[in-house]
Scaffold this motif. Sequence first.
Motif, PDB file in Angstrom:
ATOM      1  N   LEU A 159      43.041  -9.686 -22.600  1.00 52.29           N
ATOM      2  CA  LEU A 159      44.420  -9.833 -23.520  1.00 52.29           C
ATOM      3  C   LEU A 159      43.516  -9.107 -24.407  1.00 52.29           C
ATOM      4  O   LEU A 159      42.179  -8.811 -25.439  1.00 52.29           O
ATOM      5  CB  LEU A 159      44.229 -10.727 -24.697  1.00 52.29           C
ATOM      6  N   VAL A 160      44.303  -7.559 -24.889  1.00 50.38           N
ATOM      7  CA  VAL A 160      44.625  -5.885 -25.720  1.00 50.38           C
ATOM      8  C   VAL A 160      45.010  -5.922 -26.996  1.00 50.38           C
ATOM      9  O   VAL A 160      45.652  -6.177 -26.985  1.00 50.38           O
ATOM     10  CB  VAL A 160      44.512  -5.011 -24.792  1.00 50.38           C
ATOM     11  N   HIS A 161      44.592  -6.499 -27.746  1.00 49.67           N
ATOM     12  CA  HIS A 161      44.934  -6.763 -28.961  1.00 49.67           C
ATOM     13  C   HIS A 161      44.851  -5.199 -30.236  1.00 49.67           C
ATOM     14  O   HIS A 161      43.419  -4.795 -30.368  1.00 49.67           O
ATOM     15  CB  HIS A 161      44.911  -7.475 -29.982  1.00 49.67           C
ATOM     16  N   VAL A 162      45.690  -4.603 -30.568  1.00 52.75           N
ATOM     17  CA  VAL A 162      45.751  -3.168 -31.012  1.00 52.75           C
ATOM     18  C   VAL A 162      46.600  -3.257 -32.699  1.00 52.75           C
ATOM     19  O   VAL A 162      47.939  -3.657 -31.876  1.00 52.75           O
ATOM     20  CB  VAL A 162      46.588  -1.795 -29.724  1.00 52.75           C
ATOM     21  N   SER A 163      46.191  -3.080 -33.787  1.00 57.06           N
ATOM     22  CA  SER A 163      47.128  -2.695 -34.701  1.00 57.06           C
ATOM     23  C   SER A 163      46.688  -1.799 -35.541  1.00 57.06           C
ATOM     24  O   SER A 163      45.111  -1.300 -36.027  1.00 57.06           O
ATOM     25  CB  SER A 163      46.870  -4.080 -35.424  1.00 57.06           C
TER      26      SER A 163
END
Length: 339
Positions: free
Chosen positions: A277-281
């Motif tokens: 999982l890649v998470h960008v915010s």
Amino acid sequence: MVNYLIFLPVGNNPSKPNWRSNYPSDPNWGSAMPTITWQVYRHYSDVQTLKDYYDHIVAYVKYLHGIYNATGLANFTVRFGDWIPPPPEPMTNGSLIGSFGFLRDVNLLINMSQNFYADGMQAAQVLALALPDVIPANVRGAVINQLITDINQKGNHMTTGIVSTAQIYPILSDNGHHDLALELISSTTYPSYGYMFNNPYENATTTWELWNTPLTGPAMNSHNQAMYGSVGAWFYSHLAGIDLSSNMITIRPRMASESKKHIMSKLDCQLSTLYGLVHVSYTRDERDTISNSILLRVTIPPNAQARVIFEPLFVGGQYKTLIEGNKVIWSSDFDTMNV
């Protein structure tokens, strides 16, 4: 001063220049008309000369194109070829020399044309821009400008269909017009994605096949058209900026410029990949006009490598400080990395 032999058309036919009066000119000699016209424009910005001779040049190139259709480049027409090489050296294949004149004239015609493709509409420009090496580098800017001009003339709206809509958002973001792409995707007036979900007739829960589905249309009028969901790829590739095309994950979120940050001040994206999982915010403080702070959070799967690329948000913008947690990991004052 450059001298050219000028060839007069046969009768009233501007497309078939003759050398003297009894046989057609060599393509490299007939090239005088497009060459001189283009050079006059380049040196004097004389648009009127382009207008005066444009139709003649188009007709001439069509004439050569007709020969090409009949002979191909390998047997292309030639009269003089590479005239008079130094004796005793032989002359290079004449058709090769003749085809050079033809292809050069085609390139000149592209340059002196209105610098847009087909009917000038958005779809034609977008699809030409989307393919590599289709548009010559020296006219690419003009094609992009034609696209932007048409979008602006349409009140900042698209006129693209299913195929070209998939390409228009990446094209805008990759060519210095990300703000405009954000304005298009945020619009709620017709035609737009926002109009599908916010209109006086029928607020959609899925993407339509026709931009004006509630009103009228052909029998094929799906209320759940998956192909218009193509914009979702741009959400991941550009808004979140997740690129998995190499062995290293690249995070390069395209953000609105400083003057347009109200269009999109926050983002939260999760993408399941082969790595995990890649998470960008990120969150931008719209009220903070002094420090212009951006809080960026990135989560990378274990045992994966990633790099984060930042882009200036205004002309001449430079990064001052990068802070991880409460720790300064880079500062322009010291230009050092504290890892």
